[in-house]
Design an enzyme around this catalytic site. Structure first.
Site, PDB file in Angstrom:
ATOM      1  N   GLY A 183      25.538  49.346  56.255  1.00 41.28           N
ATOM      2  CA  GLY A 183      24.568  49.488  55.142  1.00 41.28           C
ATOM      3  C   GLY A 183      24.882  49.324  53.758  1.00 41.28           C
ATOM      4  O   GLY A 183      26.301  49.183  53.656  1.00 41.28           O
ATOM      5  N   GLY A 237      24.091  58.625  60.853  1.00 34.68           N
ATOM      6  CA  GLY A 237      22.490  58.577  61.410  1.00 34.68           C
ATOM      7  C   GLY A 237      21.570  58.318  60.180  1.00 34.68           C
ATOM      8  O   GLY A 237      21.729  57.222  59.481  1.00 34.68           O
ATOM      9  N   CYS A 268      19.951  50.707  49.226  1.00 36.68           N
ATOM     10  CA  CYS A 268      20.261  49.692  50.315  1.00 36.68           C
ATOM     11  C   CYS A 268      20.220  48.282  49.736  1.00 36.68           C
ATOM     12  O   CYS A 268      20.111  47.622  50.604  1.00 36.68           O
ATOM     13  CB  CYS A 268      18.840  49.863  51.152  1.00 36.68           C
ATOM     14  SG  CYS A 268      18.593  51.706  51.932  1.00 36.68           S
TER      15      CYS A 268
END
Length: 257
Positions: free
Chosen positions: A114, A198, A216
């Site tokens: 990410g 996670g 993001c």
């Protein structure tokens, strides 16, 4: 921008007022070690749950890597629930230019997938330490299960969570007036068939630091927490709900032979 990317905890420095109460200086790694020594809770699907409280990001990351490096075929899977002191993290492919204004908050280059995200108190972070090779899960289906667990957790709270094609994480769905706003981020690392890192679910936190980044990697992405849509609860309770939902999904998906 590369100059701001540094490990946490950083040397003592002047912090902006919104960060000062969560002092980053002199953090004691032993508090995490002590939390990890406490008895874990058994969840369905052969998963152990540990609630580690408020921890610096670097300490938790170091502990995850050490756990993953030391585990063997008999090591039980675990979920670690934490909140973090304010920190921006860049994933492996994260572009520094997505950090617009760190404002004194540490920026850490992480090994998860990410782009850039923010962690802070009031956000439920669940680190998922699974041997997916032993479970015979593919990476994509593992991510799907994590997303499903977030969606089910939000549903328990009367909130509609949805996926967004091409954009990892979970977003508010209709009929919320903030539909499309991001409420949960996801990033994993897989090493030797085992996951760490996670998900993060925004519960009741200061959302202002999200304006210092392109969350993001998306410029202007609306970010929301549960409190902002009228759902008032604690981060640890939301983390526990997520862990339970994921464990039930794991129990319902037995290891394939």
């Amino acid at each position: 921008m590369d100059a701001i990317i540094r490990p946490q905890p950083a040397p003592c420095e002047t912090s902006p007022p919104e960060v000062a109460e969560f002092t980053r200086c002199g953090a004691d790694p032993s508090s995490l070690d002590l939390a990890l020594e406490l008895p874990a809770q058994d969840l369905p699907g052969g998963i152990l749950l540990r609630n580690l409280g408020l921890q610096p990001y670097q300490h938790a990351w170091d502990a995850m890597r050490a756990f993953t490096a030391a585990r063997d075929a008999s090591t039980p899977d675990e979920i670690w629930l934490v909140e973090h002191w304010p920190v921006y993290t860049l994933g492996q492919a994260g572009k520094p230019e997505h950090v617009l204004n760190a404002g004194g908050i540490p920026v850490v280059r992480s090994d998860r997938g990410g782009q850039v995200t923010y962690h802070g108190p009031g956000q439920a972070v669940a680190y998922v330490l699974l041997d997916i090779r032993r479970r015979h899960w593919m990476v994509r289906e593992t991510v799907t299960r994590l997303e499903d667990a977030v969606i089910r957790t939000l549903a328990r709270l009367g909130v509609v969570g949805v996926r967004r094609p091409g954009a990892p994480g979970i977003y508010l769905g209709a009929p919320h007036t903030r539909a499309g706003a991001k409420i949960s981020a996801l990033g994993l690392k897989v090493r030797n068939g085992c996951t760490y890192h996670g998900v993060a679910i925004n519960v009741d936190m200061d959302l202002a630091p999200f304006t210092g980044i392109n969350p993001c990697g998306y410029a202007g992405l609306d970010t929301v927490d549960l409190a902002g849509i009228g759902v008032h609860t604690r981060a640890d309770a939301v983390g526990m709900c997520f862990a339970t939902e994921l464990a039930m999904l794991a129990a319902a998906s037995p290891n394939r032979r």
